[in-house]
Design a protein around this motif. Structure first.
Motif, PDB file in Angstrom:
ATOM      1  N   GLU A 145      -7.801   4.176  14.415  1.00 50.17           N
ATOM      2  CA  GLU A 145      -8.607   4.287  15.637  1.00 50.17           C
ATOM      3  C   GLU A 145      -8.096   5.457  16.451  1.00 50.17           C
ATOM      4  N   VAL A 146      -9.037   6.226  16.962  1.00 50.37           N
ATOM      5  CA  VAL A 146      -8.676   7.367  17.820  1.00 50.37           C
ATOM      6  C   VAL A 146      -9.319   7.128  19.177  1.00 50.37           C
ATOM      7  N   GLY A 147      -8.487   7.096  20.219  1.00 42.74           N
ATOM      8  CA  GLY A 147      -8.997   6.770  21.553  1.00 42.74           C
ATOM      9  C   GLY A 147      -9.722   7.939  22.204  1.00 42.74           C
ATOM     10  N   ALA A 148     -10.380   7.621  23.306  1.00 37.45           N
ATOM     11  CA  ALA A 148     -11.213   8.589  24.025  1.00 37.45           C
ATOM     12  C   ALA A 148     -10.446   9.866  24.370  1.00 37.45           C
ATOM     13  N   ASN A 149     -11.139  10.968  24.277  1.00 38.52           N
ATOM     14  CA  ASN A 149     -10.634  12.279  24.711  1.00 38.52           C
ATOM     15  C   ASN A 149      -9.373  12.739  23.986  1.00 38.52           C
ATOM     16  N   SER A 150      -9.094  12.178  22.846  1.00 39.01           N
ATOM     17  CA  SER A 150      -7.933  12.625  22.078  1.00 39.01           C
ATOM     18  C   SER A 150      -8.284  13.875  21.284  1.00 39.01           C
ATOM     19  N   VAL A 151      -7.258  14.575  20.833  1.00 43.48           N
ATOM     20  CA  VAL A 151      -7.441  15.775  20.009  1.00 43.48           C
ATOM     21  C   VAL A 151      -6.597  15.591  18.755  1.00 43.48           C
ATOM     22  N   VAL A 152      -7.218  15.735  17.609  1.00 45.48           N
ATOM     23  CA  VAL A 152      -6.510  15.506  16.343  1.00 45.48           C
ATOM     24  C   VAL A 152      -6.721  16.712  15.430  1.00 45.48           C
ATOM     25  N   GLY A 153      -5.631  17.188  14.860  1.00 40.74           N
ATOM     26  CA  GLY A 153      -5.720  18.275  13.887  1.00 40.74           C
ATOM     27  C   GLY A 153      -5.552  19.638  14.511  1.00 40.74           C
ATOM     28  N   LEU A 207      -4.502   5.293  18.099  1.00 40.36           N
ATOM     29  CA  LEU A 207      -4.202   6.240  19.173  1.00 40.36           C
ATOM     30  C   LEU A 207      -4.987   5.800  20.405  1.00 40.36           C
ATOM     31  N   ALA A 208      -4.324   5.725  21.549  1.00 36.09           N
ATOM     32  CA  ALA A 208      -5.022   5.393  22.793  1.00 36.09           C
ATOM     33  C   ALA A 208      -5.737   6.656  23.288  1.00 36.09           C
ATOM     34  N   ASN A 209      -6.131   6.661  24.550  1.00 37.78           N
ATOM     35  CA  ASN A 209      -6.902   7.816  25.015  1.00 37.78           C
ATOM     36  C   ASN A 209      -6.014   9.023  25.330  1.00 37.78           C
ATOM     37  N   ASP A 210      -6.587  10.189  25.209  1.00 37.62           N
ATOM     38  CA  ASP A 210      -5.913  11.458  25.500  1.00 37.62           C
ATOM     39  C   ASP A 210      -4.591  11.606  24.748  1.00 37.62           C
ATOM     40  N   VAL A 211      -4.610  11.293  23.483  1.00 39.94           N
ATOM     41  CA  VAL A 211      -3.436  11.528  22.638  1.00 39.94           C
ATOM     42  C   VAL A 211      -3.676  12.818  21.862  1.00 39.94           C
ATOM     43  N   HIS A 212      -2.633  13.632  21.714  1.00 37.64           N
ATOM     44  CA  HIS A 212      -2.766  14.867  20.939  1.00 37.64           C
ATOM     45  C   HIS A 212      -1.936  14.754  19.671  1.00 37.64           C
ATOM     46  N   VAL A 213      -2.600  14.945  18.539  1.00 39.39           N
ATOM     47  CA  VAL A 213      -1.893  14.975  17.255  1.00 39.39           C
ATOM     48  C   VAL A 213      -2.226  16.309  16.615  1.00 39.39           C
ATOM     49  N   GLY A 214      -1.215  17.109  16.377  1.00 40.06           N
ATOM     50  CA  GLY A 214      -1.483  18.475  15.928  1.00 40.06           C
ATOM     51  C   GLY A 214      -1.357  18.658  14.434  1.00 40.06           C
ATOM     52  N   SER A 240       0.206  10.804  25.083  1.00 40.11           N
ATOM     53  CA  SER A 240       1.371  11.229  24.293  1.00 40.11           C
ATOM     54  C   SER A 240       0.969  12.355  23.349  1.00 40.11           C
ATOM     55  N   LYS A 241       1.976  13.158  22.971  1.00 40.59           N
ATOM     56  CA  LYS A 241       1.702  14.340  22.141  1.00 40.59           C
ATOM     57  C   LYS A 241       2.632  14.405  20.939  1.00 40.59           C
ATOM     58  N   ILE A 242       2.020  14.578  19.798  1.00 41.35           N
ATOM     59  CA  ILE A 242       2.770  14.755  18.543  1.00 41.35           C
ATOM     60  C   ILE A 242       2.119  15.980  17.918  1.00 41.35           C
ATOM     61  N   ASN A 243       2.621  17.122  18.272  1.00 43.10           N
ATOM     62  CA  ASN A 243       1.784  18.302  18.001  1.00 43.10           C
ATOM     63  C   ASN A 243       2.095  19.079  16.734  1.00 43.10           C
ATOM     64  N   HIS A 244       3.310  18.957  16.205  1.00 47.10           N
ATOM     65  CA  HIS A 244       3.631  19.828  15.065  1.00 47.10           C
ATOM     66  C   HIS A 244       4.493  19.120  14.032  1.00 47.10           C
ATOM     67  N   LEU A 245       4.068  19.126  12.779  1.00 49.74           N
ATOM     68  CA  LEU A 245       4.929  18.839  11.639  1.00 49.74           C
ATOM     69  C   LEU A 245       5.770  17.579  11.776  1.00 49.74           C
ATOM     70  N   SER A 246       5.139  16.435  11.991  1.00 48.58           N
ATOM     71  CA  SER A 246       5.918  15.209  12.190  1.00 48.58           C
ATOM     72  C   SER A 246       5.456  14.087  11.278  1.00 48.58           C
ATOM     73  N   TYR A 247       6.383  13.158  11.006  1.00 49.78           N
ATOM     74  CA  TYR A 247       5.982  11.907  10.365  1.00 49.78           C
ATOM     75  C   TYR A 247       6.331  10.761  11.307  1.00 49.78           C
ATOM     76  N   ILE A 248       5.316  10.023  11.716  1.00 50.78           N
ATOM     77  CA  ILE A 248       5.510   8.863  12.577  1.00 50.78           C
ATOM     78  C   ILE A 248       5.010   7.642  11.813  1.00 50.78           C
ATOM     79  N   GLY A 249       5.935   6.775  11.395  1.00 59.28           N
ATOM     80  CA  GLY A 249       5.534   5.596  10.631  1.00 59.28           C
ATOM     81  C   GLY A 249       6.135   4.340  11.233  1.00 59.28           C
TER      82      GLY A 249
END
Ligand code: UD1
Ligand code: MG
Length: 458
Positions: free
Chosen positions: A319-327, A338-345, A359-368
């Motif tokens: 699930e991707v929350g409102a106003n988030s940015v992915v990729g 992902l809740a609202n306004d989350v950035h995943v880069g 929250s922001k996870i913008n570069h080259l990460s693994y979150i498990g």
């Protein structure tokens, strides 16, 4: 749809040799769903309470692949023709209801077309779905005298004049079960193919004074069958085009209706834009005003409103929350919320984790296996080490945490509210709130240090 009783028989016993496949023909997928499943769903849409499927070649795998309480299976062994196939279903039919005969390899017939045919048949007419085509080769031809249908002649049994007839038999028909019980047992197989032709019931109906009527499909692709991979691909494109048209009609903007593939159910809010090359599987919903950029794969996921999915993302059971940015180039694996306004880069992978808003996870990460709070900043190259080779453990990252680049968090571990982790930290114990935690070796500089020199060859 009408609720008066209706028998539906789907003929699906043929070998399908020209598919050149070990998979039974009717199990080949169109838009991710077996050909036969398309036919069954259409029949259900007509209000059919029970559907009888005649199987033969690969019958066991067909039955196993499509279990359903509303299906009765009839086995035709050996396959002696379409008339013989329908005969196998006869004992399973409600004798007081009209019977609709469909083919398991004709996936795209529309319910409205079939309803017209059912209406034309009424209680006691024989209704044939026929079409005028420019190339009638291979089809049974509808022979009319003074405008009235008198019989159907198969290609292989036809003379030149009959072959010139452009009205063809689609194979789909409606007749009362009682009439079929009279006609089918009397069919012979004295014809070019030595088969019991279902089409011979037309002449029998005419002989006994039963009225034969016809209805026509709205489009020819509705009655096209799949005999080989090329025809399968053609109908896939027809179907995808239809899905694209329906999306655009509902207000979705498509960069190119010929370059979207929906293999399931896609529901979009208003003002959604979908760029080329996106593939949707299972159930996907996209909220109003969201944008999907080129070449994204989305399976069983919900995308909130105002979201930007940048190119080349892979999102599944998430699930991707409102106003988030992915990729671009992000992968959201099952259990990601992902809740609202989350950035995943770019080049970030997230699995079985919740990420709270901003929250922001913008570069080259693994979150498990992580529970992440709000306003967290994850530095480039951060890895949650959730797996010790045998078991998996959770990482908890509370609100307002800042994690420096190239950090490893060895789970189970908690980073408390407002904590900062210095870049390069390998976190093996919990990090307290509002403090800097850093595990990196102290930096030193060695004065007068000399680089090694190459030894000279003698
Ligand atoms: C049939 C029709 C033809 C029509 C054409 C439309 C007859 C005799 N001819 O011909 O008039 O124009 O479809 O495509 O009906 N099947 C069985 N058991 C069998 C034979 C066939 O279940 O013994 C099933 C097949 O799996 C298929 C359908 O019946 O789903 C049609 O069989 P197919 O062999 O394709 O019939 P055609 O010769 O094309
Ligand atoms: Mg055929």
């Amino acid at each position: 749809m009408k609720n008066s009783p209706l028998n539906v028989v789907v003929l699906a016993a043929g070998a399908g040799k020209r598919m050149r496949s070990d998979l039974p023909k009717v199990l080949h997928p169109l838009a991710g769903k077996a050909l036969l499943a398309h036919v069954l769903d259409t029949a259900r849409g007509l209000g059919a309470k029970k559907i009888c499927v005649v199987i033969g070649h690969g019958g066991d795998s067909v039955r196993a692949a499509l279990p359903a309480a509303d299906i009765q299976w009839a086995v035709q062994e050996p396959q002696l023709g379409t008339g013989h196939a329908l005969l196998q279903a006869l004992p399973l039919l409600d004798q007081n209801a009209p019977t609709l005969v469909l083919y398991g390899d004709v996936p795209l017939t529309q319910a409205a077309t079939l309803q017209r045919l059912i209406d034309a048949a009424g209680q006691d007419h024989l209704a044939l779905l026929t079409a005028h085509v420019s190339d009638s080769h291979g089809y049974g031809r509808i022979v009319r005298v003074d405008g009235k249908v008198t019989r159907i002649v198969e290609e292989k049994d036809a003379d030149d004049a009959e072959r010139a007839i452009s009205e063809i038999n689609t194979g789909i028909l409606v007749a009362s079960a009682a009439a079929l019980s009279r006609w089918l047992p009397t069919l012979g197989n004295q014809n070019a193919q030595g088969e019991y032709y279902l089409t011979d019931i037309v002449a029998l109906a005419v002989a006994e004074g039963t009225k034969v009527v016809t209805a026509h499909p709205a489009a020819l692709w509705e009655t096209e069958g799949v005999n080989n991979k090329s025809q399968l691909a053609r109908l896939e494109r027809v179907h995808q085009r239809n899905v694209a048209e329906a999306l655009m009609e509902a207000g979705v903007m498509l960069a190119d209706p010929a370059r979207i593939d929906v293999r399931g159910e896609l529901v979009c809010g208003s003002d959604v834009f979908i760029d080329i090359g996106c593939v949707f599987e299972g159930k996907v919903s996209v909220g109003a005003g969201s944008t999907l950029s080129a070449n994204c794969f989305l399976k069983n996921c919900s995308i909130g409103p105002g979201v930007r999915i940048q190119p080349f993302c892979h999102i599944e059971d998430a699930e991707v929350g409102a106003n988030s940015v992915v990729g671009p180039y992000a992968r959201l694996r099952p259990g990601t919320v992902l809740a609202n306004d989350v950035h995943v880069g770019n080049f970030c992978e997230i699995k079985n984790s919740t990420v709270a808003s901003h929250s922001k996870i913008n570069h080259l990460s693994y979150i498990g296996d992580t529970t992440m709070g709000s306003r967290v900043n994850i530095g480039a190259g951060t890895i949650t080490c959730n797996y010790d080779g045998a078991n998996k453990f959770r990482t908890v990252i509370e609100d307002d945490v800042f994690i420096g680049s190239d950090t490893q968090l060895i789970a189970p571990v908690t980073v408390s509210q407002g904590a900062t982790l210095g870049a390069g930290t390998t976190l093996t114990r919990d990090a307290p709130a509002n403090q800097l935690t850093v595990s990196r070796a102290k930096q030193i500089s060695i004065a007068g240090w000399k680089r090694p020199q190459k030894t000279k060859k003698t």
